[in-house]
Design an enzyme around this catalytic site. Structure first.
Site, PDB file in Angstrom:
ATOM      1  N   ARG A 190      -3.803 -10.277   4.847  1.00  0.00           N
ATOM      2  CA  ARG A 190      -4.164 -10.248   3.417  1.00  0.00           C
ATOM      3  C   ARG A 190      -2.961  -9.700   2.657  1.00  0.00           C
ATOM      4  O   ARG A 190      -2.616  -8.526   2.794  1.00  0.00           O
ATOM      5  CB  ARG A 190      -5.392  -9.357   3.226  1.00  0.00           C
ATOM      6  CG  ARG A 190      -5.909  -9.302   1.790  1.00  0.00           C
ATOM      7  CD  ARG A 190      -7.084  -8.330   1.675  1.00  0.00           C
ATOM      8  NE  ARG A 190      -7.621  -8.297   0.335  1.00  0.00           N
ATOM      9  CZ  ARG A 190      -7.124  -7.578  -0.663  1.00  0.00           C
ATOM     10  NH1 ARG A 190      -6.057  -6.829  -0.475  1.00  0.00           N
ATOM     11  NH2 ARG A 190      -7.682  -7.608  -1.853  1.00  0.00           N
ATOM     12  N   LYS A 199       0.814  -1.220   0.000  1.00  0.00           N
ATOM     13  CA  LYS A 199       0.000   0.000   0.000  1.00  0.00           C
ATOM     14  C   LYS A 199       0.844   1.264   0.000  1.00  0.00           C
ATOM     15  O   LYS A 199       2.032   1.244   0.328  1.00  0.00           O
ATOM     16  CB  LYS A 199      -1.003  -0.050   1.156  1.00  0.00           C
ATOM     17  CG  LYS A 199      -2.152  -1.001   0.793  1.00  0.00           C
ATOM     18  CD  LYS A 199      -3.276  -1.021   1.778  1.00  0.00           C
ATOM     19  CE  LYS A 199      -4.378  -1.954   1.232  1.00  0.00           C
ATOM     20  NZ  LYS A 199      -5.404  -2.225   2.235  1.00  0.00           N
TER      21      LYS A 199
HETATM   22  N1  HH2 Z   1      -7.427  -3.857   0.707  1.00  0.00           N
HETATM   23  C1  HH2 Z   1      -7.730  -3.859  -0.606  1.00  0.00           C
HETATM   24  C2  HH2 Z   1      -8.830  -4.587  -1.080  1.00  0.00           C
HETATM   25  N2  HH2 Z   1      -9.582  -5.336  -0.232  1.00  0.00           N
HETATM   26  N3  HH2 Z   1     -10.036  -6.135   1.933  1.00  0.00           N
HETATM   27  C3  HH2 Z   1      -9.736  -6.159   3.248  1.00  0.00           C
HETATM   28  N4  HH2 Z   1     -10.468  -6.904   4.097  1.00  0.00           N
HETATM   29  N5  HH2 Z   1      -8.679  -5.448   3.772  1.00  0.00           N
HETATM   30  C4  HH2 Z   1      -7.898  -4.661   2.981  1.00  0.00           C
HETATM   31  O1  HH2 Z   1      -6.979  -4.006   3.516  1.00  0.00           O
HETATM   32  C5  HH2 Z   1      -8.176  -4.607   1.574  1.00  0.00           C
HETATM   33  C6  HH2 Z   1      -9.280  -5.372   1.087  1.00  0.00           C
HETATM   34  C7  HH2 Z   1      -6.879  -3.081  -1.570  1.00  0.00           C
HETATM   35  O2  HH2 Z   1      -5.865  -3.889  -2.104  1.00  0.00           O
HETATM   36  P1  HH2 Z   1      -5.901  -4.582  -3.552  1.00  0.00           P
HETATM   37  O3  HH2 Z   1      -7.004  -5.586  -3.645  1.00  0.00           O
HETATM   38  O4  HH2 Z   1      -4.561  -5.128  -3.871  1.00  0.00           O
HETATM   39  O5  HH2 Z   1      -6.145  -3.394  -4.551  1.00  0.00           O
HETATM   40  P2  HH2 Z   1      -7.411  -2.920  -5.383  1.00  0.00           P
HETATM   41  O6  HH2 Z   1      -8.474  -2.541  -4.416  1.00  0.00           O
HETATM   42  O7  HH2 Z   1      -6.878  -1.750  -6.181  1.00  0.00           O
HETATM   43  O8  HH2 Z   1      -7.838  -4.077  -6.255  1.00  0.00           O
END
Ligand code: HH2
Length: 260
Positions: free
Chosen positions: A241, A207
């Site tokens: 995660r 992040k």
């Molecule tokens: N962060 C993201 C997405 N989903 N769910 C939970 N429970 N906790 C988190 O911190 C979280 C989440 C963001 O990360 P990522 O899926 O890699 O990115 P994007 O939302 O751009 O797909």
């Protein structure tokens, strides 16, 4: 300690958008993460990064359902990263067991009843507003106390909707409507959130707060991600995660050996 590996079936996720948009690529990636040590595969079809394009339920469902069906068929535990009940319903039908909802059941009025009826485990995450408004809402008196109060209220709402307490996980939402200092405070005082009495999920992987500390671009944040995951584990997180499962699993093995 459980590792939740991220499988983003999106063109625009902040760290791996477009890499796994084809179902075959996403499935192969999920299988690799499982071999690397992931206990849960978190499949998502919509980016939640600030300013991301909204995706229709039909498109999100078409991206995620075949990937979930295949990964579940291979015997893996799958979660669906969505705020839409239609997408969650298809995912649960395809064999997902966990609904990871970044709106903590506030985004879709059908979501809580669906999770209750299907006896899904739910992840309730803290985010002020929605992904389009959250950064403007990054104002807190005591961020740890406010996140904790929000999560307590969402646990109560979930239980009120018929979701069994033992199926509720909570997550401080690192990077969702928070400044660097808010993210650091939450990571520093993670133990406070254990008082909520539910399994604690932490998602800090790759992040932007890491980049704000040392200027690293998103593809060079593995060290910072692993450091954060290790500290979160030591502070009592139950589920991490992460994108970089192999590196995180090794760090946790070594930390556990040292701590004895
Ligand atoms: N962060 C993201 C997405 N989903 N769910 C939970 N429970 N906790 C988190 O911190 C979280 C989440 C963001 O990360 P990522 O899926 O890699 O990115 P994007 O939302 O751009 O797909």
């Amino acid at each position: 300690m459980k590792l939740m590996g991220v499988v983003n079936v999106t063109p625009d996720s902040f760290s791996d958008g477009g890499l796994f948009l084809e179902p075959e690529a996403a499935i192969a990636h999920g299988e690799q993460l499982a071999r690397d040590g992931a206990d849960i595969l978190d499949v998502g079809g919509e980016s939640t990064r600030p300013g991301a394009q909204e995706v229709s339920a039909a498109e999100e469902l078409a991206r995620t359902e075949p990937v979930i069906a295949d990964l579940e068929g291979l015997g893996y535990t799958v979660s669906i990263d969505t705020s839409k009940a239609l997408v969650a319903e298809a995912a649960l039908r395809a064999g997902a067991e966990i609904v990871n909802d970044v709106t903590a059941l506030r985004g879709d009025s059908e979501m809580a009843a669906l999770c209750a009826e299907r006896q899904a485990t739910v992840v309730l995450m803290h985010m002020p507003g929605n992904p389009r408004t959250m950064q403007a809402k990054a104002h807190y008196g005591d961020v740890v106390e406010e996140v904790k109060a929000f999560l307590a209220e969402r646990i109560e709402a979930a239980v009120g909707a018929g979701i069994a307490e033992e199926r509720i996980w909570v997550d401080p939402g690192i990077g969702f409507g928070k400044t660097l200092e808010h993210n650091l405070e939450l990571l520093r005082w993670l133990g406070e959130l254990r008082e909520l009495g539910q399994p604690l999920v932490v998602g800090a992987s790759r992040k932007s707060f890491i980049g704000k500390i040392d200027g690293s671009p998103v593809e060079e944040r593995i060290g910072g991600s692993v450091a954060t995951a290790t500290l979160a584990a030591a502070a009592g997180a139950d589920i991490l995660r992460v994108h970089d499962v192999a590196e995180t699993a090794q760090a946790l093995r070594v930390a556990a050996a040292v701590l004895g």
